[in-house]
Design an enzyme around this catalytic site. Structure first.
Site, mmCIF file in Angstrom:
data_model
loop_
_atom_site.group_PDB
_atom_site.id
_atom_site.type_symbol
_atom_site.label_atom_id
_atom_site.label_comp_id
_atom_site.label_asym_id
_atom_site.label_seq_id
_atom_site.Cartn_x
_atom_site.Cartn_y
_atom_site.Cartn_z
ATOM 1 N N GLY A 26 -6.174 -9.154 -27.708
ATOM 2 C CA GLY A 26 -6.721 -10.094 -26.739
ATOM 3 C C GLY A 26 -5.661 -10.758 -25.912
ATOM 4 O O GLY A 26 -4.485 -10.368 -25.927
ATOM 5 N N ALA A 29 -3.542 -12.810 -28.743
ATOM 6 C CA ALA A 29 -3.160 -12.283 -30.049
ATOM 7 C C ALA A 29 -3.646 -10.856 -30.228
ATOM 8 O O ALA A 29 -4.509 -10.372 -29.496
ATOM 9 C CB ALA A 29 -3.733 -13.164 -31.166
ATOM 10 N N VAL A 124 -14.789 -10.799 -40.886
ATOM 11 C CA VAL A 124 -16.232 -11.002 -40.726
ATOM 12 C C VAL A 124 -16.871 -9.637 -40.487
ATOM 13 O O VAL A 124 -16.458 -8.897 -39.591
ATOM 14 C CB VAL A 124 -16.529 -11.958 -39.556
ATOM 15 C CG1 VAL A 124 -18.022 -12.183 -39.408
ATOM 16 C CG2 VAL A 124 -15.807 -13.285 -39.775
ATOM 17 N N ASP A 168 -13.474 -23.200 -25.540
ATOM 18 C CA ASP A 168 -13.541 -21.892 -24.883
ATOM 19 C C ASP A 168 -14.669 -21.063 -25.484
ATOM 20 O O ASP A 168 -14.580 -19.852 -25.607
ATOM 21 C CB ASP A 168 -12.200 -21.161 -25.031
ATOM 22 C CG ASP A 168 -12.094 -19.937 -24.122
ATOM 23 O OD1 ASP A 168 -12.695 -19.946 -23.034
ATOM 24 O OD2 ASP A 168 -11.407 -18.970 -24.508
ATOM 25 N N ASP A 192 -11.651 -17.714 -32.703
ATOM 26 C CA ASP A 192 -10.708 -18.013 -31.612
ATOM 27 C C ASP A 192 -10.658 -19.506 -31.308
ATOM 28 O O ASP A 192 -11.274 -19.990 -30.358
ATOM 29 C CB ASP A 192 -11.068 -17.231 -30.352
ATOM 30 C CG ASP A 192 -10.866 -15.736 -30.517
ATOM 31 O OD1 ASP A 192 -10.188 -15.336 -31.482
ATOM 32 O OD2 ASP A 192 -11.404 -14.963 -29.698
#
Length: 287
Positions: A26, A29, A124, A168, A192
């Site tokens: 991303g 990261a 997850v 965000d 995030d």
């Protein structure tokens, strides 16, 4: 797969056993699936400031504090050491937020360890045990959209009651997880969080919360159009400002702004006090 250098260090330390595959890359990261004993987890490697597209905007870092006074002074002056300290504070912000929100009962990945800019946390998963999809990759029925929207608005409230605004939040950083049971249901997990802000200490927190809630409304409103008429964001912030918000507060999705007269004299005094305080701070710095 061959372990990236920063994960190789964790293998040598015994924190992970092997790297399975890269999960995603991303703006801030890269995330890898790793094995830790009998468990499969994920490792988030934060990119250096000059290698990521998401910058540490002052809106997000406003009023973030560090315990070390030397670091705080260096960060304020913008020295090399200060920039390094600011980068470390930016990376550890997600770890702090994850522990804080997990303790408050918010559905976030369970953090396990943070070492040298790498965050080890829960992987997850979906009903098949694979990495859970993001909301933007899933289609919903109107009923499912309403259900998940209600759940996430409640999560936003729970976060705010814990003193945190995501900052965000959107369909791109919410995963659709599965309980793991045969007859279990899917549920959203918020991810995030390095840009999470302190609700009481950041002047931009109200705007960010309204944007977070509006993003949820607009996304789920594609599947359940009646959600587009709701105003949960202003309602939530108004209750929070007045000290009336709790995890059990029943929300309506309706909000009527107050049209009471503004005490202009008081507002001007606040502005003058802030200006005087800033002038005094600049004078101290100059001396």
């Amino acid at each position: 797969m061959k372990a990236p250098p920063r994960l190789q260090a964790l293998i040598e330390e015994g924190l992970i056993d092997s790297v399975v595959r890269q999960l995603m890359s991303g703006k801030e990261a890269m995330v890898f699936v790793v094995r830790c004993g009998d468990e499969t987890r994920c490792a988030k490697i934060y990119k250096e400031a000059n290698n990521r597209s998401f910058r540490q905007a002052v809106d997000y870092t406003e009023n973030r504090k560090v315990k070390n006074s030397r670091q705080a002074r260096a960060m304020a002056k913008g020295t090399k050491f200060g920039r390094e300290a600011q980068e470390a504070a930016w990376q550890s912000a997600e770890v702090d937020a994850l522990y804080r929100l997990a303790a408050a009962g918010v559905r976030v990945p369970q953090p396990y360890n943070f070492c040298d800019g790498v965050l080890l946390m829960e992987l997850v998963t979906d009903a098949h045990g694979d990495a859970a999809p993001r909301l933007n990759d899933v289609r919903f029925t109107p009923g499912q959209a309403r259900q998940h929207h209600t759940t996430l608005v409640a999560e936003v409230v729970r976060m705010l009651c814990a003193g945190v605004v995501h900052g965000d939040l959107s369909e791109f950083n919410i995963l659709l997880a599965h309980s793991g049971e045969a007859d279990g249901e899917d549920f959203p997990v918020i991810i995030d969080l390095p840009q999470a802000v302190d609700a009481a200490g950041n002047n931009h927190a109200p705007r960010m919360l309204l944007r977070d809630v509006a993003n949820l409304r607009d996304f789920f409103g594609q599947f359940a159009p009646e959600l587009l008429a709701t105003r949960y964001g202003p309602e939530i912030w108004s209750l929070y400002q007045r000290g009336l918000l709790s995890n059990d507060t029943l929300l309506t999705g309706r909000y009527t702004p107050s049209h009471a007269e503004v005490d202009l004299a008081s507002v001007m005094r606040e502005i003058d006090d802030a200006r005087d305080e800033d002038a005094a701070r600049r004078l101290r710095m100059a001396q």
